[in-house]
Write a protein that holds these residues in place. Structure first.
Motif, PDB file in Angstrom:
ATOM      1  N   ARG B  17     -20.921  -0.730  -7.170  1.00 10.27           N
ATOM      2  CA  ARG B  17     -19.583  -1.207  -7.615  1.00 10.27           C
ATOM      3  C   ARG B  17     -19.168  -0.767  -9.076  1.00 10.27           C
ATOM      4  O   ARG B  17     -19.680  -1.361 -10.195  1.00 10.27           O
ATOM      5  N   PHE B  20     -17.304  -1.658 -13.356  1.00 14.54           N
ATOM      6  CA  PHE B  20     -17.968  -3.051 -13.977  1.00 14.54           C
ATOM      7  C   PHE B  20     -19.333  -2.466 -14.715  1.00 14.54           C
ATOM      8  O   PHE B  20     -19.467  -2.656 -16.017  1.00 14.54           O
ATOM      9  N   GLU B  79     -10.826   1.004  -6.413  1.00 21.77           N
ATOM     10  CA  GLU B  79     -10.482  -0.252  -6.754  1.00 21.77           C
ATOM     11  C   GLU B  79     -11.203  -1.124  -5.567  1.00 21.77           C
ATOM     12  O   GLU B  79     -11.875  -2.031  -5.658  1.00 21.77           O
ATOM     13  N   SER B  80     -10.701  -0.555  -4.345  1.00 20.54           N
ATOM     14  CA  SER B  80     -11.140  -1.566  -3.235  1.00 20.54           C
ATOM     15  C   SER B  80     -10.834  -0.460  -1.958  1.00 20.54           C
ATOM     16  O   SER B  80     -10.089   0.343  -2.068  1.00 20.54           O
ATOM     17  N   LEU B  82      -8.930  -1.486   0.237  1.00 21.05           N
ATOM     18  CA  LEU B  82      -7.779  -1.825   0.521  1.00 21.05           C
ATOM     19  C   LEU B  82      -6.859  -1.233  -0.433  1.00 21.05           C
ATOM     20  O   LEU B  82      -5.330  -1.758  -0.509  1.00 21.05           O
ATOM     21  N   GLU B  83      -7.314  -0.434  -1.316  1.00 25.21           N
ATOM     22  CA  GLU B  83      -6.246   0.013  -2.591  1.00 25.21           C
ATOM     23  C   GLU B  83      -4.938   0.670  -2.186  1.00 25.21           C
ATOM     24  O   GLU B  83      -3.882   0.634  -2.952  1.00 25.21           O
ATOM     25  N   CYS B  86      -0.123  -2.681   0.544  1.00 31.99           N
ATOM     26  CA  CYS B  86       0.738  -3.331  -0.194  1.00 31.99           C
ATOM     27  C   CYS B  86      -0.041  -4.557  -0.365  1.00 31.99           C
ATOM     28  O   CYS B  86      -0.525  -5.131   0.445  1.00 31.99           O
ATOM     29  N   LEU B  87       0.210  -5.415  -1.443  1.00 29.57           N
ATOM     30  CA  LEU B  87      -0.165  -6.576  -1.699  1.00 29.57           C
ATOM     31  C   LEU B  87       0.912  -7.337  -1.067  1.00 29.57           C
ATOM     32  O   LEU B  87       2.026  -7.334  -1.977  1.00 29.57           O
TER      33      LEU B  87
END
Lengths: 557, 136
Positions: B17, B20, B79-80, B82-83, B86-87
């Protein structure tokens, strides 16, 4: 122990702390930064200063306090941040909870568009840079009212950053001088609220209501640019007014819609910042300033006594009026932040970057929200000053009291009296009565129309200003009566009959030959005594100026 | 000292990850000390219970450590997964709730439509001594 000598600032307080002046304050970096707060050029002098700091000399007992704030404002929305359950303050326990809010397996967050818009609007109003891409993260901690074991927040890349909040503080003996200050805003982040715990100590159990769990919050982080409780409380009040003007939060502290945590440290000017403590849950406007001032004093006392400040979390006990260390969930811990895997990045657009043919329901346009920004409190105040010739401090008071501005505007609308006269009546007489009886504007027995009517009568010279005060007292005591009724019942209207007034003047002169003698001997104050006597005889129904003129005519003849 | 070690272990866990943690520091050894276990138990509210469980944890860390063998220099972290999606934005309508009865069935104890939880949240003993966990 000698009480610490403090350099004057924050006037109006019995103790005063040294304010760091603006030029030096802007040089400072992060909240935890330990850079010298003095001017940069002085850095070569600093070690010397530090070397002598060990042995206090006269005049060195000065402390500067540094206060930063984290404000949580509940977003005013119909439904929660990530679920379609209702947001409402009073409801049966656990009735406003969806499966997602209760963190049942298989549920996923779905972002509420309204909350995003509220965050953008608040960011714009606070002069922030809006991040066109922001990210959601999970912040982990265990508490019974946080069913998922983590809170979704924006740790890495919040929705808005680098803003500022201007506020005005009143100083001077009569608090009539206004000083404008600014606090920088580090960031605004969207996050979930937790549920509520009711502690039943008797039965040693905690009752959990998840109605609040998942409600959208705006966390507004204010940089440590404040130096006393009053500054912090004033900044929070201004933020509250802005949120209410925007409608992004009702920001009612009594209902927990606005909650404040304060980071506080003290240090000697020119030296690195001290170790800070965090005072949590300052949920009352009244106690906010007191709690911060208490904590500043406690830290100074501790250090003066050779003690040490621990980097700890404290809470304010309003019954004891002091801060106490907290344990429980608030103890420093590892939040184990991770990116929220169920939410892709939040992308925002402006009119330029708006993708062609995008579903308008699925895009948030920053420029469009900027156009919708309502008038902010600072502009409203400026207008009052311009339009009604008000003093800046009067405009501050008018906005700070809930409902007072509306009351004032209603009176202005209905009366022909001068705006300055209205301002004076509303801020001195009306507000004075409210304060004396500890009432809110909405609880006033005198309506805006009644005051408008009274001011009209005064403006027409139907009554004297002394009689007007009496009518106001009667209005306050006898709800439902109109000024005109009171005036005719109490026979308070000005004597229109010149002859009758002249007769009263003549009679007074005859009854008090000694005073008349004094006037003739040249005692300038003797005439005032006569005016007073005539006014008494008229039951305050004549203007002193008219009486004076009449008496002078008679005395000189 | 142990807090540093704990961070190392957690970093090892969070090895994949990025964003972080800065460059993961090298693992000191495969051992997980008793203090670290105690700290993790408190953070995660789980009871490792036995030496066997600790051994399993150590194996898991060693397994995750193999991620370091991949050279990720110059690769921008995602980022993920799913980056690029669309959110989805939901309109602000109330469409859920009013299911207290069903939800409360999950609770062992209920008082007047409230969930009942034990007082406080840290079941581990010697809370006072654990205060020192906050310092590092």
């Amino acid at each position: 122990m000698a009480a610490p000598m403090l350099r004057g600032c924050c006037p109006g307080r019995r103790w005063a702390l040294a304010c760091i002046d603006h030029s030096s304050r802007h040089g400072r970096g992060a909240p935890t930064g330990s850079r010298c707060s003095g001017k940069r050029g002085q850095s070569s002098v600093a070690p010397q200063h530090l070397a002598t700091a060990g042995k206090p000399r006269k005049g060195e007992h000065e402390w500067a306090a540094v206060v930063g704030l984290e404000v949580h404002a509940q977003i005013s929305s119909n439904s929660k941040l990530f679920s379609g359950s209702q947001v409402h303050f009073v409801a049966p326990p656990n009735s406003l909870v969806s499966f997602f809010d209760a963190s049942l397996p298989g549920t996923l967050p779905v972002l509420n568009r309204r909350c995003v818009e509220a965050a953008v609007m608040t960011g714009l109003a606070l002069n922030c840079r809006i991040n066109k891409k922001s990210l959601f993260d999970r912040k982990h901690y265990f508490y019974a009212d946080l069913p998922a074991g983590y809170q979704i927040t924006q740790q890495r890349l919040p929705i808005a950053v680098n803003g500022s909040l201007a506020y005005s503080i009143r100083v001077g003996a009569k608090r009539s001088q206004v000083i404008n200050k600014t606090v920088r805003i580090k960031q605004i982040q969207l996050e979930q609220d937790s549920g509520k715990s009711l502690h039943d100590d008797l039965r040693s159990q905690t009752l959990i209501d998840l109605n609040r769990a998942g409600v959208g919050l705006l966390e507004v982080v204010l940089e440590p640019d404040m130096s006393c409780g009053e500054e912090a409380a004033t900044a929070v009040r201004e933020l509250q007014l802005i949120l209410q003007a925007l409608g992004t939060s009702q920001a009612n502290m009594a209902e927990g819609q606005l909650r404040v945590d304060a980071n506080i440290s003290v240090h000697r000017p020119g030296e690195p910042l001290g170790v800070r403590t965090e005072v949590k849950n300052l949920n009352s406007a009244r106690f906010l300033a007191r709690a911060i001032d208490y904590e500043i004093q406690r830290q100074i006392r501790e250090l003066e006594n050779g003690g040490e400040i621990l980097n700890e979390t404290r809470s304010f006990d309003f019954k004891l009026g002091c801060t106490v260390p907290m344990r429980d969930k608030e103890g420093k811990q590892d939040y184990r932040f991770i990116p929220e895997p169920n939410l892709p990045p939040l992308l925002l657009y402006d009119s330029e970057s708006l993708p062609a043919g995008a579903d308008p329901q699925q895009v948030v346009n920053i420029d469009q929200i900027r156009e919708q920004l309502p008038e902010l409190p600072s502009v409203t105040r400026e207008k009052l000053v311009q339009q009604y010739g008000m003093l800046p401090e009067q405009s501050l008071t008018l906005l700070n009291e809930v409902g007072l501005l509306e009351f004032f505007q209603n009176v202005i609308k209905e009366t022909r009296a001068e705006p300055k006269k209205v301002t004076s009546w509303v801020l001195n007489t009306f507000l004075g009565f409210l304060k004396q009886q500890n009432l809110a504007v909405s609880e006033s027995p005198v309506t805006s129309s009644a005051l408008a009517e009274l001011l009209d009568l005064l403006d027409r010279k139907a009554i004297s200003s002394a009689a007007a005060k009496q009518v106001f007292r009667e209005l306050w005591a006898n709800e439902g009566k109109t000024p005109a009724q009171i005036i005719s019942e109490k026979k308070l209207e000005l004597m229109q009959d010149q002859e009758a007034l002249e007769q009263l003047c003549q009679a007074t002169l005859e009854e008090h030959p000694q005073v008349v003698m004094d006037v003739k001997k040249g005692n300038p104050r003797a005439i005032n005594k006569l005016i007073g006597l005539v006014r008494k005889a008229t039951l305050s129904r004549a203007e002193p100026a008219v009486i004076k003129e009449m008496l002078e005519k008679k005395l000189s003849s | 000292m142990w807090a540093r070690a704990a961070r190392l272990v957690l970093r090892a866990w969070a090895g994949g990850r990025r964003g972080f943690t800065s460059k993961a520091e090298p693992q000191e050894s495969g051992r997980v000390t008793a203090e670290v276990i105690e700290h993790l138990e408190r953070l995660a509210l789980v009871d490792f219970g036995s030496q066997e469980a600790v051994a399993r944890l150590e194996t898991a860390i060693a397994f995750a450590d193999r991620l370091r063998e991949v050279d990720t220099d110059g690769v921008e972290p995602m980022e993920s997964v799913l980056e690029d999606r669309c959110l989805y934005l939901r309109s602000d309508n109330v469409v859920e709730g009013n299911c207290a009865e069903e939800l409360l069935q999950n609770s062992r104890r209920v008082v007047e439509d409230y969930f009942v939880a034990p007082p406080g949240n840290i079941p581990l003993p010697k809370l006072d001594e654990q205060e020192s966990f906050s310092q590092s």
